[in-house]
Design an enzyme around this catalytic site. Structure first.
Site, short mmCIF file in Angstrom:
data_model
loop_
_atom_site.label_atom_id
_atom_site.label_comp_id
_atom_site.label_asym_id
_atom_site.label_seq_id
_atom_site.Cartn_x
_atom_site.Cartn_y
_atom_site.Cartn_z
N ASP A 247 41.35 41.86 36.55
CA ASP A 247 41.45 40.87 37.63
C ASP A 247 42.44 39.77 37.26
OD1 ASP A 247 41.01 39.58 40.00
OD2 ASP A 247 39.05 38.76 39.45
N SER B 137 38.58 30.58 42.07
CA SER B 137 39.12 31.83 41.53
C SER B 137 40.60 31.70 41.20
CB SER B 137 38.94 32.96 42.54
OG SER B 137 37.61 33.38 42.60
N HIS C 298 42.23 39.48 42.62
CA HIS C 298 41.52 39.51 43.91
C HIS C 298 42.01 38.41 44.85
CE1 HIS C 298 38.70 36.49 42.03
NE2 HIS C 298 38.70 36.03 43.26
#
Length: 260
Positions: free
Chosen positions: A113, A198, A66
């Protein structure tokens, strides 16, 4: 033209840094000892840190899918050897991106992911920049395993990101987790990942076992664990990419030198 590009990129940058579920930070952690995590990378757009990453090969960084979804490779810069984002040092190395690799990323279910970033040239390995080892394909991580999460993300849901790399001791848990994720909690404290971390690594027993993926509810709520993409599911895929790129480069070297 430049101003139009900036107006286009700024909302995208805000989306990456402030996504309710996906972009994560370290809450309740501590500053890392400078350059003690030499595999840690900073992914930046327009000079702003947006995600973390892990150096797994001199020319490849592993991150969350992402983090690079809907981003053109030319817009991203990757930095190695960083401790304080606001204080450049001689240890810093900066790289443009040659290519992104993903493996069936599903942004609705937040599946697969994980992504690889091929840098435009290899990093220079030294005391401040090192490669992190991968787990074995399919390797499990038992509940209760002690791990280390890290990143430059926000220090709280409504607080700014940290200039200095933060780290946090966490414990692997299985409640509310999904099979393809590794989940963690910081026991007995309001601490965890949040917006801006992230793509960063979860280091367990010296190995990068997972990639910071998403949270539920607010940061460090303790109602839900923090979710990481399980790297051991993708080791064969990663090795296939590294092998194919190395073979392609050898072929190009032979052709340029005139060797058969």
């Amino acid at each position: 033209m430049a101003s139009l590009l900036i107006r286009t990129l700024l909302p995208l940058l805000a989306f990456i840094q402030g996504c309710l579920v996906l972009s994560s930070k370290i809450v309740g952690g501590r500053p890392a000892i400078p350059h003690s995590r030499p595999y840690m990378m900073s992914l930046q757009i327009l000079g702003n840190h947006v995600c973390g990453g892990t150096l797994i090969h001199p020319q490849f960084v592993m991150t969350a899918a992402h983090c690079i979804n809907r981003i053109h490779p030319a817009l991203m810069m990757v930095f190695a050897g960083v401790h304080d984002l606001k204080n450049p040092e001689s240890s810093w190395q900066s790289f443009s991106v040659q290519r992104f690799y993903t493996n069936g990323y599903d942004d609705k279910q937040i599946l697969n992911d994980i992504a690889l970033i091929q840098l435009e040239r290899p990093v220079t390995l030294n005391a401040n920049v090192q490669v992190a080892p991968l787990p074995k394909q399919g390797q499990s991580l038992p509940m209760g395993t002690q791990c280390l999460a890290m990143g430059w993300g926000r220090l709280g849901t409504d607080l700014p990101i940290s200039d200095v790399l933060q780290e946090l001791n966490v414990t692997v848990v299985t409640f509310l987790c999904r099979e393809h994720n590794i989940c963690t909690l910081a026991p007995h404290q309001r601490a965890g990942i949040c917006f801006g971390d992230s793509g960063g690594p979860l280091i367990c027993q010296g190995v990068v076992h997972a990639v910071d993926s998403f949270i539920k509810d607010e940061c460090a709520s303790q109602k839900f664990p923090d979710f990481f993409a399980r790297v051991s599911l993708y080791v064969d895929w990663i090795k296939d990419i590294l092998r194919s790129v190395e073979q392609e480069e050898k072929k190009e070297d032979c052709q340029s030198s005139g060797s058969p």
